[in-house]
Scaffold this motif. Structure first.
Motif, PDB file in Angstrom:
ATOM      1  N   ALA A  16     -73.934  74.345 -26.660  1.00  0.00           N
ATOM      2  CA  ALA A  16     -73.461  72.960 -26.770  1.00  0.00           C
ATOM      3  C   ALA A  16     -72.719  72.542 -25.507  1.00  0.00           C
ATOM      4  O   ALA A  16     -72.732  71.361 -25.131  1.00  0.00           O
ATOM      5  CB  ALA A  16     -72.560  72.810 -27.990  1.00  0.00           C
ATOM      6  N   TYR A  17     -72.065  73.493 -24.856  1.00  0.00           N
ATOM      7  CA  TYR A  17     -71.371  73.188 -23.596  1.00  0.00           C
ATOM      8  C   TYR A  17     -72.359  72.656 -22.569  1.00  0.00           C
ATOM      9  O   TYR A  17     -72.066  71.683 -21.857  1.00  0.00           O
ATOM     10  CB  TYR A  17     -70.685  74.449 -23.070  1.00  0.00           C
ATOM     11  N   GLN A  18     -73.546  73.270 -22.481  1.00  0.00           N
ATOM     12  CA  GLN A  18     -74.562  72.810 -21.530  1.00  0.00           C
ATOM     13  C   GLN A  18     -74.929  71.357 -21.789  1.00  0.00           C
ATOM     14  O   GLN A  18     -75.095  70.558 -20.852  1.00  0.00           O
ATOM     15  CB  GLN A  18     -75.820  73.672 -21.661  1.00  0.00           C
ATOM     16  N   VAL A  19     -75.059  70.994 -23.051  1.00  0.00           N
ATOM     17  CA  VAL A  19     -75.490  69.658 -23.425  1.00  0.00           C
ATOM     18  C   VAL A  19     -74.406  68.630 -23.086  1.00  0.00           C
ATOM     19  O   VAL A  19     -74.706  67.529 -22.609  1.00  0.00           O
ATOM     20  CB  VAL A  19     -75.866  69.622 -24.919  1.00  0.00           C
ATOM     21  N   GLY A  20     -73.142  68.988 -23.333  1.00  0.00           N
ATOM     22  CA  GLY A  20     -72.063  68.087 -22.942  1.00  0.00           C
ATOM     23  C   GLY A  20     -72.024  67.866 -21.444  1.00  0.00           C
ATOM     24  O   GLY A  20     -71.815  66.741 -20.962  1.00  0.00           O
ATOM     25  N   PHE A  21     -72.252  68.929 -20.695  1.00  0.00           N
ATOM     26  CA  PHE A  21     -72.303  68.821 -19.239  1.00  0.00           C
ATOM     27  C   PHE A  21     -73.451  67.907 -18.804  1.00  0.00           C
ATOM     28  O   PHE A  21     -73.268  67.019 -17.966  1.00  0.00           O
ATOM     29  CB  PHE A  21     -72.462  70.219 -18.634  1.00  0.00           C
ATOM     30  N   GLN A 353     -68.171  69.918 -31.024  1.00  0.00           N
ATOM     31  CA  GLN A 353     -67.674  68.697 -30.397  1.00  0.00           C
ATOM     32  C   GLN A 353     -66.731  69.022 -29.249  1.00  0.00           C
ATOM     33  O   GLN A 353     -66.764  68.378 -28.196  1.00  0.00           O
ATOM     34  CB  GLN A 353     -66.954  67.833 -31.439  1.00  0.00           C
ATOM     35  N   ARG A 354     -65.905  70.052 -29.440  1.00  0.00           N
ATOM     36  CA  ARG A 354     -64.988  70.448 -28.361  1.00  0.00           C
ATOM     37  C   ARG A 354     -65.767  70.975 -27.158  1.00  0.00           C
ATOM     38  O   ARG A 354     -65.420  70.672 -26.004  1.00  0.00           O
ATOM     39  CB  ARG A 354     -64.012  71.509 -28.864  1.00  0.00           C
ATOM     40  N   LEU A 355     -66.827  71.721 -27.388  1.00  0.00           N
ATOM     41  CA  LEU A 355     -67.638  72.217 -26.275  1.00  0.00           C
ATOM     42  C   LEU A 355     -68.312  71.071 -25.530  1.00  0.00           C
ATOM     43  O   LEU A 355     -68.407  71.096 -24.302  1.00  0.00           O
ATOM     44  CB  LEU A 355     -68.704  73.195 -26.778  1.00  0.00           C
ATOM     45  N   LEU A 356     -68.798  70.074 -26.267  1.00  0.00           N
ATOM     46  CA  LEU A 356     -69.390  68.906 -25.625  1.00  0.00           C
ATOM     47  C   LEU A 356     -68.381  68.223 -24.713  1.00  0.00           C
ATOM     48  O   LEU A 356     -68.704  67.799 -23.592  1.00  0.00           O
ATOM     49  CB  LEU A 356     -69.895  67.925 -26.680  1.00  0.00           C
TER      50      LEU A 356
END
Length: 391
Positions: A16-21, A353-356
């Motif tokens: 999910a971090y990748q997607v937020g980035f 959501q936090r990772l995004l």
């Protein structure tokens, strides 16, 4: 230019971090394109979705952000008490059977049928199982190639499955490339966390998570013609003092040992690749063009989370479904201050959501580096090459 590759590595829910980035990157660079997409494990899910979604990259990333925002544990694997109790019981019988033929066959600690159903819903394969959107994007020129990796349990090799491009199959001692029409089963195999998720049978045997033997995550995009690579990791690189602090007080529980093993398999390879590229770029620059034997410099930008995503998962652990929380606590997830194993399985809306949000903030912080990589003049057909990382 079509020499820009996006590499998305593994990390379970951390993807999910990748997607937020990417969401923030495309907001700041709405005309950006990634003709070469490469994914491993959970990163293969993101890469395949971007390759299959017709229309603009901005629309594809926007849909992917919304998909992750709606993600829940029970949309990835079954978490009801009955299913988990049955799986644990079968594991116990298998371990105590001494290899007897009556013992039940165990194919994973968790049932990933919900993930397979979700991928079919989102990727819309045709009656042959092929993801038609990938072929249409290749034909329209929106995509040059998609590559995802699996690990063959039959041979021990890392297998790169490639759709698009004009590259022939290739073989190395522990790595080989195959040209195929990528299916949902290839994606499921790439994301099959060892022991937790069941292996998937492809046309040449059983396959599991692509990160197990993926020692060179930048090899595939370079084979596919990339001269600029943006790689998004899911592992925080702490400062020396922080990295030296112990995260457990007593004997290491299974969750801590498993987390370290998964980190070693899935999340540490970009550092080695970056150093190798640095050395090769230096050697290539020192050679006149006629002596480079087809080699060229490659610019690599590695983006890393500014926070420890494993440590962060502890804040959201109490909200996990009760049966699954009971299982993870039994593995010792509460006995470490940085439960990396737990974070890989934390498909929990508030954690995601936090990772995004962290991914978006890190894209802002890396703005200058991203602009230099994405701009046409940043292409390394010249001798200007660097390996850059964002912390």
């Amino acid at each position: 230019m079509d020499d820009l590759a996006l590499v998305l590595v593994g990390g379970g829910a951390r993807a999910a971090y990748q997607v937020g980035f990417l969401g923030e990157l495309i907001r700041r660079h709405p005309t950006a394109r990634f003709p070469i997409l490469v994914g491993t494990s959970a990163g293969a899910i993101n890469a395949t979705y971007l390759a299959a979604r017709e229309g603009s990259l901005a629309d594809a990333i926007g849909d992917l952000v919304e998909h992750w925002r709606r993600q829940r544990v029970d949309r990835v694997f079954r978490v009801d008490t009955g299913s988990l109790a049955g799986l644990v019981a079968r594991w116990g019988v298998r371990l105590l059977s001494g290899g007897a033929t009556f013992a039940p066959r165990v194919r994973g600690l968790l049932d990933t049928a919900p993930l397979r159903a979700s991928l079919h819903e989102r990727l819309r394969p045709n009656h042959k199982g092929e993801i038609a959107g990938i072929a249409r994007n290749l034909e329209a020129g929106r995509l040059r190639s998609l590559a995802i990796s699996t690990s063959s349990y039959s041979t021990g090799q890392s297998v790169i499955w490639v759709q698009g491009g004009d590259l022939a199959d290739w073989n190395r001692p522990y790595r080989r490339g195959r040209r195929v029409a990528i299916t949902v089963e290839h994606v499921m195999a790439s994301a099959a966390l060892p022991l937790f998720f069941p292996a998937v049978r492809l046309d040449d045997g059983w396959h599991g998570d692509g990160g197990i033997r993926m020692m060179a995550p930048c090899s595939a995009p370079i084979h596919l013609g990339a001269r600029r690579i943006l790689a998004v990791s899911n592992r925080h690189r702490g400062i020396t003092q922080e990295a030296s602090q112990p995260v457990i007080r007593d004997y290491p529980p299974p969750a801590q040992i498993g987390g370290q093993l998964l980190n070693a398999m899935f999340l540490d390879d970009l550092d080695h690749d970056g150093l190798t590229l640095q050395r090769l770029n230096s050697l290539v620059r020192d050679l006149p063009p006629h002596r480079r034997q087809g080699l060229h410099p490659v610019e690599l930008v590695v983006i890393r989370p500014s926070e420890d995503l494993g440590r962060l998962s502890l804040e959201f652990e109490p909200q996990l479904p009760r049966a699954f929380r009971y299982l993870t606590r039994g593995l010792g997830s509460r006995e470490t201050t940085s439960p990396d194993l737990l974070s890989l399985l934390m498909f929990q809306p508030d954690y995601i959501q936090r990772l995004l949000e962290i991914g978006a903030a890190d894209a802002v912080a890396a703005g200058g580096r991203l602009a230099a990589l994405l701009a046409p003049e940043a292409a390394v057909s010249s001798d200007r090459t660097e390996w850059r990382t964002s912390r």
